[in-house]
Design an enzyme around this catalytic site. Structure first.
Site, PDB file in Angstrom:
ATOM      1  N   ASN A 160       0.871  -1.182   0.000  1.00  0.00           N
ATOM      2  CA  ASN A 160       0.000   0.000   0.000  1.00  0.00           C
ATOM      3  C   ASN A 160       0.904   1.227   0.000  1.00  0.00           C
ATOM      4  O   ASN A 160       1.482   1.563   1.025  1.00  0.00           O
ATOM      5  CB  ASN A 160      -0.890  -0.047   1.255  1.00  0.00           C
ATOM      6  CG  ASN A 160      -1.725   1.210   1.423  1.00  0.00           C
ATOM      7  OD1 ASN A 160      -1.799   2.045   0.518  1.00  0.00           O
ATOM      8  ND2 ASN A 160      -2.345   1.346   2.591  1.00  0.00           N
ATOM      9  N   LYS A 178       0.031   4.219  -0.293  1.00  0.00           N
ATOM     10  CA  LYS A 178      -0.636   5.403   0.289  1.00  0.00           C
ATOM     11  C   LYS A 178      -0.409   6.621  -0.623  1.00  0.00           C
ATOM     12  O   LYS A 178      -0.378   6.455  -1.841  1.00  0.00           O
ATOM     13  CB  LYS A 178      -0.154   5.637   1.728  1.00  0.00           C
ATOM     14  CG  LYS A 178      -0.263   4.358   2.562  1.00  0.00           C
ATOM     15  CD  LYS A 178      -0.061   4.554   4.038  1.00  0.00           C
ATOM     16  CE  LYS A 178      -0.192   3.223   4.744  1.00  0.00           C
ATOM     17  NZ  LYS A 178      -0.118   3.334   6.207  1.00  0.00           N
ATOM     18  N   HIS A 199      -9.579   1.041   4.857  1.00  0.00           N
ATOM     19  CA  HIS A 199      -8.318   1.259   5.572  1.00  0.00           C
ATOM     20  C   HIS A 199      -8.559   2.239   6.726  1.00  0.00           C
ATOM     21  O   HIS A 199      -9.353   3.173   6.600  1.00  0.00           O
ATOM     22  CB  HIS A 199      -7.262   1.809   4.608  1.00  0.00           C
ATOM     23  CG  HIS A 199      -5.890   1.822   5.211  1.00  0.00           C
ATOM     24  ND1 HIS A 199      -5.486   2.791   6.095  1.00  0.00           N
ATOM     25  CD2 HIS A 199      -4.854   0.970   5.080  1.00  0.00           C
ATOM     26  CE1 HIS A 199      -4.243   2.535   6.482  1.00  0.00           C
ATOM     27  NE2 HIS A 199      -3.837   1.427   5.875  1.00  0.00           N
ATOM     28  N   GLU A 237      -6.936   4.649   7.765  1.00  0.00           N
ATOM     29  CA  GLU A 237      -6.693   6.063   7.436  1.00  0.00           C
ATOM     30  C   GLU A 237      -7.911   6.662   6.729  1.00  0.00           C
ATOM     31  O   GLU A 237      -8.189   7.851   6.865  1.00  0.00           O
ATOM     32  CB  GLU A 237      -5.406   6.195   6.606  1.00  0.00           C
ATOM     33  CG  GLU A 237      -4.175   5.988   7.499  1.00  0.00           C
ATOM     34  CD  GLU A 237      -2.932   5.488   6.796  1.00  0.00           C
ATOM     35  OE1 GLU A 237      -2.873   5.499   5.551  1.00  0.00           O
ATOM     36  OE2 GLU A 237      -2.003   5.056   7.514  1.00  0.00           O
ATOM     37  N   GLU A 265      -5.454  -5.041  10.607  1.00  0.00           N
ATOM     38  CA  GLU A 265      -4.454  -3.998  10.852  1.00  0.00           C
ATOM     39  C   GLU A 265      -4.786  -3.262  12.149  1.00  0.00           C
ATOM     40  O   GLU A 265      -5.631  -2.357  12.146  1.00  0.00           O
ATOM     41  CB  GLU A 265      -4.448  -2.997   9.696  1.00  0.00           C
ATOM     42  CG  GLU A 265      -4.082  -3.611   8.361  1.00  0.00           C
ATOM     43  CD  GLU A 265      -3.510  -2.569   7.420  1.00  0.00           C
ATOM     44  OE1 GLU A 265      -2.377  -2.759   6.959  1.00  0.00           O
ATOM     45  OE2 GLU A 265      -4.181  -1.557   7.173  1.00  0.00           O
ATOM     46  N   GLY A 296       2.286   2.254  10.731  1.00  0.00           N
ATOM     47  CA  GLY A 296       3.214   3.360  10.562  1.00  0.00           C
ATOM     48  C   GLY A 296       3.918   3.774  11.843  1.00  0.00           C
ATOM     49  O   GLY A 296       4.558   4.820  11.892  1.00  0.00           O
ATOM     50  N   SER A 338       3.348  -2.118  10.334  1.00  0.00           N
ATOM     51  CA  SER A 338       4.793  -2.122  10.559  1.00  0.00           C
ATOM     52  C   SER A 338       5.461  -3.456  10.212  1.00  0.00           C
ATOM     53  O   SER A 338       6.419  -3.869  10.875  1.00  0.00           O
ATOM     54  CB  SER A 338       5.120  -1.702  11.996  1.00  0.00           C
ATOM     55  OG  SER A 338       4.656  -0.380  12.243  1.00  0.00           O
TER      56      SER A 338
HETATM   57  P1  PGA Z   1       2.796   0.289   7.625  1.00  0.00           P
HETATM   58  O1  PGA Z   1       1.317   0.496   6.990  1.00  0.00           O
HETATM   59  O2  PGA Z   1       3.321  -1.012   7.072  1.00  0.00           O
HETATM   60  O3  PGA Z   1       3.561   1.478   7.151  1.00  0.00           O
HETATM   61  O4  PGA Z   1       2.613   0.238   9.091  1.00  0.00           O
HETATM   62  C1  PGA Z   1       0.449  -0.597   6.845  1.00  0.00           C
HETATM   63  C2  PGA Z   1      -0.848  -0.141   6.238  1.00  0.00           C
HETATM   64  O5  PGA Z   1      -1.323   0.942   6.572  1.00  0.00           O
HETATM   65  O6  PGA Z   1      -1.451  -0.858   5.412  1.00  0.00           O
END
Ligand code: PGA
Length: 250
Positions: A10, A12, A94, A96, A164, A170, A210
């Site tokens: 992803n 983003k 997601h 976010e 997640e 993140g 992460s």
């Molecule tokens: P990250 O993001 O691996 O940077 O923690 C995962 C995600 O949001 O899908």
């Protein structure tokens, strides 16, 4: 039947046309992965990357879609448009998007249905916040999100679930293997109650939050983990490639 394995990147809101060399490097280094490999770039790069991935084993996905097929929705992109640009997958729900755009389970369910209507595989994200985990509500939050955002009639070949934990996205904080195991087992049981054991066992349940080359093998050894949804570490071909290799040897 066990679920197929996937490594999904992803990107983003990252990636300019100049960054496509990372895709070239990924395809060159992993010409024949056993797991499914998907990159979800920003919408501006979908058509370019879909062309570039061509006959390789790499597939391309979107990061969101509108529930409608077309219409007066300034700034939105439909599932049909993603498919038209060459996407085969779309990430939906997601955290976010749930946070930044206030997306509700009901709204996400309509987007999942739109993805299926357009022939895309829906990658449906669920996960608890830190406050919900601290309150002991993790499994009830996951059940509520699956009940609310996965429409009836899920076809296992068009459905992927990504667990997640919001506090692990993140942040560099990874859930402990026992926490991952508990959440994935609960998700499989919820899917089984809803769809029956055979369909539930065929739906990939990915972990996200992460995931890095250094922790991938341990995460992939957890029962009911069928791969990863990877944010930051998917931006570098070498890191994402190491995660693909860990999944292939899990
Ligand atoms: P990250 O993001 O691996 O940077 O923690 C995962 C995600 O949001 O899908």
């Amino acid at each position: 039947m066990s679920a197929p394995k996937f490594a999904i990147g992803n990107w983003k809101m990252n990636g300019l046309r100049a960054d496509q060399s990372e895709i070239d490097a990924l395809i060159a280094a992993h010409p024949d992965p056993r797991c499914g490999v998907v990159i979800c770039p920003p919408a501006t790069l979908i058509a370019d990357l879909a062309r570039k991935s061509g006959d390789s084993n790499l597939s391309i996905g979107g990061q969101d879609c509108h529930a409608g097929a077309s219409g007066a929705h300034t700034g939105d992109i439909s599932a049909e448009m993603l498919a038209d640009a060459g996407a085969e997958y779309v990430i939906l729900g997601h955290s976010e998007r749930r946070t930044d755009h206030g997306e509700t389970d009901d709204e996400i369910a309509t987007k999942v249905a739109a993805a299926w209507r357009a022939g895309l595989v829906a990658v449906l994200c669920v996960g608890e916040s830190e406050a919900e985990r601290d309150a002991g509500a993790t499994l009830s939050v996951l059940s509520r999100q699956i009940a609310g955002s996965l429409p009836d009639g899920a076809d296992p070949t068009r459905t992927i679930i990504a667990y997640e934990p919001v506090w692990a996205i993140g942040t560099g904080r990874v859930a402990e293997t026992a926490q991952i195991a508990e959440a994935h087992r609960a998700l499989r049981e919820d899917l089984s109650k809803r769809l029956g054991a055979a369909a539930a066992s065929a739906i990939p349940i990915l972990y996200g939050g992460s995931v890095k080359p250094a922790n991938a093998a341990e995460i992939f050894s957890v029962p009911n983990v069928d791969g990863a949804l990877v944010g930051g570490a998917s931006l570098k071909a070498a890191d994402f490639g190491a995660i693909i290799a860990a999944l292939d040897s899990a």
